[in-house]
Write a protein that holds these residues in place. Structure first.
Motif, PDB file in Angstrom:
ATOM      1  N   PRO A 816      -2.582 -10.926  11.439  1.00  9.18           N
ATOM      2  CA  PRO A 816      -0.739 -10.780  12.538  1.00  9.18           C
ATOM      3  C   PRO A 816      -0.221 -12.344  12.729  1.00  9.18           C
ATOM      4  O   PRO A 816       0.850 -12.666  12.355  1.00  9.18           O
ATOM      5  CB  PRO A 816      -1.388 -10.675  13.343  1.00  9.18           C
ATOM      6  N   SER A 817      -1.903 -13.885  13.367  1.00  7.99           N
ATOM      7  CA  SER A 817      -1.427 -14.846  13.023  1.00  7.99           C
ATOM      8  C   SER A 817      -0.599 -15.601  12.074  1.00  7.99           C
ATOM      9  O   SER A 817       0.200 -16.059  12.446  1.00  7.99           O
ATOM     10  CB  SER A 817      -2.702 -15.277  14.011  1.00  7.99           C
ATOM     11  N   LEU A 818      -1.570 -15.385  10.611  1.00  6.92           N
ATOM     12  CA  LEU A 818      -1.633 -16.049   9.898  1.00  6.92           C
ATOM     13  C   LEU A 818       0.574 -15.658   9.267  1.00  6.92           C
ATOM     14  O   LEU A 818       0.937 -16.372   8.925  1.00  6.92           O
ATOM     15  CB  LEU A 818      -2.280 -15.726   8.567  1.00  6.92           C
ATOM     16  N   LEU A 819       0.384 -13.912   9.974  1.00 12.70           N
ATOM     17  CA  LEU A 819       1.292 -13.882   8.709  1.00 12.70           C
ATOM     18  C   LEU A 819       3.080 -14.296   9.845  1.00 12.70           C
ATOM     19  O   LEU A 819       3.986 -14.663   9.126  1.00 12.70           O
ATOM     20  CB  LEU A 819       1.443 -12.022   9.247  1.00 12.70           C
ATOM     21  N   HIS A 820       2.417 -14.414  11.710  1.00 14.70           N
ATOM     22  CA  HIS A 820       3.838 -15.063  12.298  1.00 14.70           C
ATOM     23  C   HIS A 820       3.937 -16.648  11.439  1.00 14.70           C
ATOM     24  O   HIS A 820       4.866 -16.597  11.852  1.00 14.70           O
ATOM     25  CB  HIS A 820       3.269 -15.054  13.632  1.00 14.70           C
ATOM     26  N   PHE A 821       3.041 -17.520  11.103  1.00 23.62           N
ATOM     27  CA  PHE A 821       2.891 -18.968  10.574  1.00 23.62           C
ATOM     28  C   PHE A 821       3.488 -18.914   9.604  1.00 23.62           C
ATOM     29  O   PHE A 821       4.780 -19.169   9.242  1.00 23.62           O
ATOM     30  CB  PHE A 821       1.654 -18.929  10.648  1.00 23.62           C
ATOM     31  N   ILE A 822       3.389 -17.878   8.772  1.00 22.65           N
ATOM     32  CA  ILE A 822       4.611 -17.730   7.417  1.00 22.65           C
ATOM     33  C   ILE A 822       5.711 -17.374   7.624  1.00 22.65           C
ATOM     34  O   ILE A 822       6.745 -17.650   6.777  1.00 22.65           O
ATOM     35  CB  ILE A 822       3.436 -17.252   6.196  1.00 22.65           C
ATOM     36  N   TYR A 825       7.388 -18.156  12.117  1.00 23.55           N
ATOM     37  CA  TYR A 825       7.217 -19.711  12.500  1.00 23.55           C
ATOM     38  C   TYR A 825       8.684 -20.485  12.246  1.00 23.55           C
ATOM     39  O   TYR A 825       9.261 -21.047  12.331  1.00 23.55           O
ATOM     40  CB  TYR A 825       5.956 -20.168  12.298  1.00 23.55           C
ATOM     41  N   PRO A 826       8.804 -20.182  10.398  1.00 25.20           N
ATOM     42  CA  PRO A 826       9.830 -21.673  10.067  1.00 25.20           C
ATOM     43  C   PRO A 826      10.926 -20.367  10.479  1.00 25.20           C
ATOM     44  O   PRO A 826      12.004 -22.132  10.349  1.00 25.20           O
ATOM     45  CB  PRO A 826      10.289 -20.741   8.154  1.00 25.20           C
ATOM     46  N   LEU A 827      11.698 -19.696  10.927  1.00 25.12           N
ATOM     47  CA  LEU A 827      12.217 -18.940  11.299  1.00 25.12           C
ATOM     48  C   LEU A 827      13.125 -19.984  12.796  1.00 25.12           C
ATOM     49  O   LEU A 827      13.816 -20.144  12.474  1.00 25.12           O
ATOM     50  CB  LEU A 827      13.254 -17.687  11.388  1.00 25.12           C
ATOM     51  N   ILE A 828      11.457 -19.610  13.436  1.00 28.00           N
ATOM     52  CA  ILE A 828      12.674 -20.450  14.717  1.00 28.00           C
ATOM     53  C   ILE A 828      12.830 -21.827  14.398  1.00 28.00           C
ATOM     54  O   ILE A 828      13.082 -22.791  15.319  1.00 28.00           O
ATOM     55  CB  ILE A 828      10.829 -20.112  15.689  1.00 28.00           C
ATOM     56  N   LEU A 829      11.600 -22.554  13.514  1.00 27.88           N
ATOM     57  CA  LEU A 829      11.865 -23.830  13.272  1.00 27.88           C
ATOM     58  C   LEU A 829      13.421 -24.618  13.058  1.00 27.88           C
ATOM     59  O   LEU A 829      13.507 -25.212  13.347  1.00 27.88           O
ATOM     60  CB  LEU A 829      11.070 -24.477  12.329  1.00 27.88           C
ATOM     61  N   PHE A 830      13.878 -23.178  12.249  1.00 29.69           N
ATOM     62  CA  PHE A 830      14.998 -23.728  11.108  1.00 29.69           C
ATOM     63  C   PHE A 830      16.621 -23.056  12.708  1.00 29.69           C
ATOM     64  O   PHE A 830      17.530 -23.801  12.305  1.00 29.69           O
ATOM     65  CB  PHE A 830      15.724 -22.526  10.245  1.00 29.69           C
TER      66      PHE A 830
END
Length: 890
Positions: A816-822, A825-830
């Protein structure tokens, strides 16, 4: 006459034995005559004993060739009791003993042989304190030849409905003993797996009896005649379509036993005659009917669709069920059922059933009707015939529908609670919850409120299926059997709380009853208050914490000291617990419990043979108890303590608990011996795929004494928990496993001196963790005894078990953590960057407008004031403010 006198004498013997408490063994009366190749049973009973209710039986035979020599056959307690001549037949199950009840058993002998003739003895070993009475009984068995014969010429007959039928069966015997014959004719429909039905039977007493399906046709249409000495003729005046099938004859030979009862000793069947009956009438009639068409919600609904036709067993019908004109179920000519989606779901849940009971009866049954089942039911019946592409319809009949009226139900349930209003601490609190007026299944929940303002606590609940669910605060008391909820009858639920406490069990008790009907429920509650008078909860146990440091493979004792008791004659139950060294919040593990009757009960983690032989609970004195640990090793590190329970006996209450106390904890440390062994200390990490074999290394390095012997113990634990013993190899090479289930998966081998490798076969997810081994060196002392010289731990091997065929994508999806990172997290950053840009753009526009606003304001003020020294008037200020507002709006 002799048999009657024998039975009377035997009855007097039994009655006399019962009057004086004398042990009596009875065996089936002989002599018995049984035919070779058939099954025989011989009963044996024992009475008047004083021992346990379950008695044991030895069976022996005395052969005519050696009437004084006992030949042992079989025993219910001793597998080695039998003689070699009976070994194969006993092991194959052709000779066995069936225990009817504790003091009664049957000897079974299949496929009786000539050498089975003789005198049989049933012996029951003594279980009483003294010998008084009989312990064995005998009877005789004779094996006679099988002379029964039953024959009929097999035929294949095709008749038209109404034609006559005659079949003959030849039956004979040449038995030397006086026997009787019985003869019966049977009818078998369909394949050989079907159940045969009796047409007519002639008993051994010459009584002629028709089968149930031929009762109406007896004498007028169906009869059985004996022609001559050996011929039995079956006559059917007019065959019917139901007669189609296979017909055969069966004969049995009967002999009268000494007790007066008759027993069949041989039985023979003839070959079968195949009978086909053709029907001339192709029309059929269909009818639909409901067992009850107006019924309350939750009641069963059954709608029958029946077909009446000649020779219906050889015809093909299809039935379609309709509800409100829409098809809901279909039964094809092969009897295969097809349901529409909603009905299929209800059938899967056991709420509905559509069956073909026979070729003439089709049933739609709803076990508990709902309001949505209200409406018109109908069925369409079609006669089918086989075609090249399956089946085609010959004729169909649509039946007029039946209106089913489902009436909604309401609850009339009333609840009352009965109990004593005041009890003494330690007494059993009994509360009765009585329900009246309920017609549907019930569930019950009990609640406790100690005092006003407290939170209501759930005690225990009983589901509709009888499943008990204790509340969070009462789970331990339920596990200790201090809490019981029973359904006394269909309307009374009784809650019993044992070993009550004045500080926690007093207060208000509420019974909540829920009546369930289909998708609806009704709830009623009633409560009562109970006061508990305190009793002076005095048991004291030494709570001082201690520490022990033990050298390897020595024995040690953990102490549990009771300093005071509530009652001098009370009994103690001692439970020993173990706390692993880590993690800090590890749950205690039960080692062993000795109850007030000195009955031992080992915990799940300590129930193996290795653990039971290692940990012993001992009572040293009236108030001092020891947990003795033999051959302490690295895996025994941790904290130990005892839980003491005080029990008292009361004539009206039985055993009840006065209280319990925990002792202080004893920290057991494993001290490595001063004499050093050189064991490889390197730590390793191994990653293995499931079902792969893994070898763990434990290597003794450097020189050792020639006279030394070595033993090794392997441990396994998780990253932050204690280690537990897996397997031990002794100096003799004997391997001892902690768990029987691991014998096939653990393989200890020594490819060279000092190498104690452990192979773990077919790795599983539960094998993940840390492994290490402890090597011990043993030498003989001056007296020749083997003593421990040195002990050392190896380095750790960390094993990680991965699922098979692990790929990058599967690892990503399973983490789950790796899936969230990929993905996330990019969506949140955008979104964050977009918001920042929008914020800066708005701020710039506002700053630009503010600058223009201030500049225009200054220009308007200069225009208003001019270059002179005259101050602006009030109206001038109003004009300026109006201009500035207009500028803001722009």
């Amino acid at each position: 006459m002799g048999s009657i006198q024998h039975s009377a004498a035997l009855l007097l013997f039994v009655l006399a034995g019962l009057c004086v408490g004398q042990r009596i063994v009875l065996v089936q009366e002989g002599r018995l005559y049984r035919a070779k190749g058939y099954h025989i049973t011989i009963w044996c009973n024992v009475s008047g004993y004083q021992g346990p209710s379950e008695q044991n039986f030895h069976w022996s035979i005395y052969l005519p060739s050696a009437p004084e020599q006992e030949v042992k056959i079989i025993s219910t307690i001793d597998p080695s009791f039998l003689y070699a001549t009976y070994t194969q037949r006993v092991r194959s199950g052709k000779i066995y003993v069936e225990r009817v009840q504790g003091d009664s058993a049957l000897l079974h002998i299949k496929e009786l042989q000539d050498q089975d003739a003789g005198e049989y003895e049933c012996h029951t070993p003594n279980t009483d304190e003294r010998f008084f009475g009989s312990y064995s009984a005998k009877m005789n068995l004779s094996v006679i030849p099988d002379t029964l014969s039953a024959t009929m010429t097999p035929q294949a007959l095709t008749l038209v409905e109404g034609d006559p039928l005659e079949l003959t069966c030849e039956v004979s015997k040449s038995t030397a003993q006086h026997t009787h014959l019985s003869v019966a004719w049977y009818h078998l429909q369909g394949s050989g797996d079907a159940q045969a039905t009796v047409i007519l039977s002639l008993s051994k007493d010459f009584v002629l009896t028709p089968g149930p399906s031929y009762m109406q046709r007896f004498l007028s249409d169906v009869r059985l005649d004996k022609v001559g000495d050996t011929t039995y003729k079956l006559s059917i005046g007019k065959v019917q379509p139901s007669d189609q099938g296979q017909v055969y004859c069966e004969a049995a030979e009967w002999i009268q036993d000494p007790g007066g009862s008759w027993k069949d000793i041989t039985r023979k069947q003839t070959e079968k005659t195949l009978l086909t009956v053709r029907s001339q009438d192709r029309d059929f009639q269909a009818n639909i009917a409901a067992v009850e068409s107006s019924l309350a919600e939750g009641k069963p609904l059954q709608v029958n669709c029946s077909v009446t036709a000649q020779n219906s067993q050889n015809r093909w019908f299809q039935v379609v069920w309709l509800f409100k004109g829409v098809e809901v179920a279909r039964i094809d000519p092969h009897g295969v059922l097809a349901l529409k989606k909603e009905y299929e779901e209800r059938a899967a849940l056991g709420q509905l059933q559509v069956v073909k009971k026979s070729n003439e009866m089709y049933i739609l049954k709803v076990y508990q009707v709902r309001l949505k089942d209200n409406g018109t039911y109908s069925c369409e019946v079609s006669e089918m015939e086989k075609a090249s592409a399956g089946f085609s319809i010959i004729q169909s009949k649509m039946l007029s529908g039946i209106d089913v009226n489902v009436k909604p139900i309401e609850s009339h349930m009333q609840v009352s609670v009965l109990s004593k209003r005041q009890i003494v601490e330690g007494d059993t609190l009994i509360l009765h919850c009585e329900v009246s007026g309920a017609t549907s299944p019930l569930s019950v929940n009990w609640w406790h409120l100690q005092k006003s303002g407290d939170q209501l606590e759930h005690i225990v609940g009983m589901e509709r299926d009888g499943m008990l669910r204790p509340g969070p605060s009462y789970q331990e008391r339920s596990a200790n059997r201090d809490l019981r909820l029973e359904k006394i009858n269909s309307t009374t639920f009784t809650l019993a709380i044992y070993n009550t406490s004045a500080t926690s069990d007093g207060g208000s008790y509420k019974c909540e009853v829920t009546e369930w009907s289909m998708d609806r429920s009704w709830k009623q509650t009633q409560e009562t208050s109970v006061a508990i008078s305190p009793l002076k909860s005095k048991l004291r146990v030494n709570t001082e914490d201690r520490s022990l440091e033990i050298s390897g493979s020595t024995d040690t004792e953990i102490e549990c000291s009771v300093t005071s008791l509530t009652q001098r004659d009370s009994q103690l139950a001692i439970t020993w617990y173990f706390l692993p060294p880590s993690p800090a919040d590890a749950a205690p593990l039960q080692i062993v419990r000795t109850n007030y009757s000195n009955i031992l009960d080992y915990g799940a983690e300590f129930s193996s043979a290795m653990q039971k032989s290692k940990f012993h609970s001992e009572r040293v004195s009236s108030n001092l108890f020891w947990l003795r640990i033999l051959s302490v090793n690295h895996g025994d590190r941790g904290r130990y303590y005892c839980l003491v329970e005080e029990w008292l006996w009361s004539a009206d209450r039985g055993w009840y608990n006065l209280g319990k106390k925990e002792s202080g904890k004893t920290m057991l440390e494993f001290k490595v011996s001063e004499n050093k062994l050189h064991v490889e200390k390197t730590n390793h990490s191994i990653t293995a795929t499931e079902n792969e074999d893994v070898t763990l290394s434990c290597l003794l390095q450097g020189p050792s004494q020639p006279a030394s012997l070595f033993s090794a113990i392997w441990f396994h634990g998780l990253e932050h928990s204690g280690m537990k013993t897996l397997v031990k190899v002794h100096t003799s090479g004997m391997v001892e496993y902690a768990e029987e289930a691991m014998v096939e998966r653990l393989h200890l081998r020594r490819p060279s001196f000092g190498d104690f490798n452990l192979t773990l076969r077919s790795v599983e997810p539960g094998d993940t963790g840390v492994y290490c081994c402890q090597v011990q060196e043993w030498q003989q002392d001056s007296g020749g005894a083997w003593v421990l010289r040195a002990s050392e731990l190896s380095g750790y091997t960390r094993l990680t078990a991965l699922p098979p065929e692990s790929t990058i994508s599967s690892r990503v999806c399973s983490s789950p953590s790796l899936l969230h990172f990929i993905l996330i997290y990019p969506l949140i950053l955008f979104l964050g960057l977009t918001a920042a840009l929008l914020y800066l753009s708005v701020k710039n526009r506002q700053a630009h407008k503010e600058s223009i606003y201030q500049r225009k304001g200054k220009e308007l003020w200069v225009d208003l004031k001019g270059t002179g020294d005259v101050e602006p008037t009030y109206s001038d200020h109003n004009n300026l403010e109006e201009e500035m507002n207009n500028l803001k709006e722009e």
